[in-house]
Design a protein around this motif. Sequence first.
Motif, mmCIF file in Angstrom:
data_model
loop_
_atom_site.group_PDB
_atom_site.id
_atom_site.type_symbol
_atom_site.label_atom_id
_atom_site.label_comp_id
_atom_site.label_asym_id
_atom_site.label_seq_id
_atom_site.Cartn_x
_atom_site.Cartn_y
_atom_site.Cartn_z
ATOM 1 N N UNK A 53 18.651 22.268 32.256
ATOM 2 C CA UNK A 53 19.046 22.436 33.315
ATOM 3 C C UNK A 53 17.729 22.499 34.181
ATOM 4 N N UNK A 54 16.776 23.291 33.725
ATOM 5 C CA UNK A 54 15.466 23.597 34.339
ATOM 6 C C UNK A 54 14.502 22.323 34.297
ATOM 7 N N UNK A 55 14.431 21.454 33.098
ATOM 8 C CA UNK A 55 13.822 20.337 33.131
ATOM 9 C C UNK A 55 14.341 19.261 34.070
ATOM 10 N N UNK A 56 15.516 19.539 34.242
ATOM 11 C CA UNK A 56 16.204 18.375 35.310
ATOM 12 C C UNK A 56 15.573 18.667 36.714
ATOM 13 N N UNK A 57 15.293 19.554 37.216
ATOM 14 C CA UNK A 57 14.536 20.158 38.522
ATOM 15 C C UNK A 57 13.616 19.003 38.913
ATOM 16 N N UNK A 58 12.560 18.803 38.156
ATOM 17 C CA UNK A 58 11.455 17.791 38.188
ATOM 18 C C UNK A 58 11.835 16.368 38.037
ATOM 19 N N UNK A 59 12.837 16.154 37.170
ATOM 20 C CA UNK A 59 13.375 14.921 37.101
ATOM 21 C C UNK A 59 14.244 14.457 38.184
ATOM 22 N N UNK A 60 14.814 15.131 38.890
ATOM 23 C CA UNK A 60 15.741 14.799 39.933
ATOM 24 C C UNK A 60 14.896 14.800 41.219
ATOM 25 N N UNK A 61 13.516 15.205 41.319
ATOM 26 C CA UNK A 61 12.669 15.115 42.317
ATOM 27 C C UNK A 61 11.967 13.824 42.044
ATOM 28 N N UNK A 62 11.668 13.526 40.768
ATOM 29 C CA UNK A 62 11.201 12.014 40.431
ATOM 30 C C UNK A 62 12.105 10.939 40.926
ATOM 31 N N UNK A 63 13.511 11.318 40.437
ATOM 32 C CA UNK A 63 14.495 10.163 40.812
ATOM 33 C C UNK A 63 14.452 10.033 42.311
ATOM 34 N N UNK A 64 14.557 11.099 43.275
ATOM 35 C CA UNK A 64 14.660 10.981 44.600
ATOM 36 C C UNK A 64 13.224 10.110 45.060
ATOM 37 N N UNK A 65 12.338 9.993 44.479
ATOM 38 C CA UNK A 65 10.949 9.169 44.669
ATOM 39 C C UNK A 65 11.090 7.939 44.065
ATOM 40 N N UNK A 66 12.188 7.692 43.478
ATOM 41 C CA UNK A 66 12.566 6.135 43.063
ATOM 42 C C UNK A 66 12.355 6.029 41.291
ATOM 43 N N UNK A 67 12.003 6.996 40.709
ATOM 44 C CA UNK A 67 11.986 6.788 39.063
ATOM 45 C C UNK A 67 13.007 7.701 38.599
ATOM 46 N N UNK A 68 14.072 6.762 38.270
ATOM 47 C CA UNK A 68 15.277 7.612 37.648
ATOM 48 C C UNK A 68 15.175 7.705 35.986
ATOM 49 N N UNK A 69 14.184 6.917 35.454
ATOM 50 C CA UNK A 69 13.726 7.331 33.910
ATOM 51 C C UNK A 69 13.972 8.612 33.448
ATOM 52 N N UNK A 70 13.286 9.526 33.793
ATOM 53 C CA UNK A 70 13.293 11.018 33.369
ATOM 54 C C UNK A 70 14.697 11.354 33.298
ATOM 55 N N UNK A 71 15.584 11.384 34.348
ATOM 56 C CA UNK A 71 16.841 11.914 34.092
ATOM 57 C C UNK A 71 17.691 10.994 33.379
ATOM 58 N N UNK A 72 17.688 9.828 33.045
ATOM 59 C CA UNK A 72 18.593 9.354 32.176
ATOM 60 C C UNK A 72 18.169 9.484 30.629
ATOM 61 N N UNK A 73 16.749 9.759 30.393
ATOM 62 C CA UNK A 73 16.221 10.010 29.158
ATOM 63 C C UNK A 73 16.565 11.194 28.632
ATOM 64 N N UNK A 74 16.586 12.503 29.639
ATOM 65 C CA UNK A 74 17.038 13.891 29.591
ATOM 66 C C UNK A 74 18.338 13.877 28.962
ATOM 67 N N UNK A 75 19.141 13.107 29.843
ATOM 68 C CA UNK A 75 20.594 13.455 29.403
ATOM 69 C C UNK A 75 21.015 12.383 28.187
ATOM 70 N N UNK A 76 20.140 11.376 28.044
ATOM 71 C CA UNK A 76 20.656 10.722 26.770
ATOM 72 C C UNK A 76 20.233 11.347 25.447
ATOM 73 N N UNK A 77 18.913 11.894 25.496
ATOM 74 C CA UNK A 77 18.414 12.736 24.419
ATOM 75 C C UNK A 77 19.293 14.003 24.154
ATOM 76 N N UNK A 78 19.821 14.707 25.041
ATOM 77 C CA UNK A 78 20.467 15.725 24.965
ATOM 78 C C UNK A 78 21.944 15.261 24.304
ATOM 79 N N UNK A 79 22.551 14.155 24.450
ATOM 80 C CA UNK A 79 23.768 13.602 24.040
ATOM 81 C C UNK A 79 23.441 13.322 22.638
ATOM 82 N N UNK A 80 22.292 12.556 22.271
ATOM 83 C CA UNK A 80 22.170 12.129 20.748
ATOM 84 C C UNK A 80 21.756 13.405 20.096
#
Length: 283
Positions: A53-80
């Motif tokens: 939840x806390x790591x998603x905060x900077x990831x969402x900011x980066x997604x708003x700037x155009x880089x969606x990689x951190x968001x999808x990686x965090x969610x994918x790693x959590x699932x795995x």
Amino acid sequence: MKALAEYVMRGRTEAVIAAALATGTVFFAWVGAAVIALVTLRKGSNQGSQVLLWAMLPAVVMAAMGDTGPVTTLLGVMLAAIVLRSTNSWSWALVAGVTSGLVTALVLLTFGRGYIEEILRLLSDALAQLQSQNSASTPLQLIQPTVLQVAGLLGLTNAFTVVMCLILARWWQAVLYNPGGFSAEFHGLRLPPALSIALLLVGLVLSALGSDYRLLAVILALPFMFAGFALVHGLAAKKQLGSNVLTMFYIIWLLFAPVKALLLIAAIIDSWINFRGRVATKG
């Protein structure tokens, strides 16, 4: 790296700090994902989700700037990580990584067309510059990728990153709490026959749909690739071969495409024959 894992395992506050700071960087977001996986593997999904939840905060900011990689990686790693902890099976953890990659590609195709089109525009400019710099006597035939191909490439990148972050987290866990356990676990990785056939059939169907779908099919080949690596490492350990042999193998694998194909075929056959078991029996 071991020092970082020890710091993360001191408590939730330390894990949150490490994950959030790493995720907020451009080059080390994968470290934040590995931290989340480590917490999830060791302490469970409840603790892992709080760090996520806390790591998603900077990831969402980066997604708003155009880089969606951190968001999808965090969610994918959590699932795995949840799958690996609950099943203790690397085969199903690899399937979770494949699922993350396919879902990433689908979400980008559905909601991220603008992001993909921006990538295509940058690629188009780069290709045009290469063609203009090339002499007229030796013209370059450069093919512009399609939207689906770019989405497939991003999905493939996501799946590969998710698996690598999970491997790092599992290695951290073994170093801290079960020395030598990761090697034994990885050496024994072998896909079940039914899963192997299912992945192979779906991959062949996607490949048959045309070149636009082949990168999606490559995502389904990732479990075979990692199973092939495990096969090579397992056989090398049983034969007591040195690290130089493994280094040479990876160099050859990187340089020659036929070796990649042979490794995939060997992983498929190994799911039925179990080469490592036969070597152990003969030994």
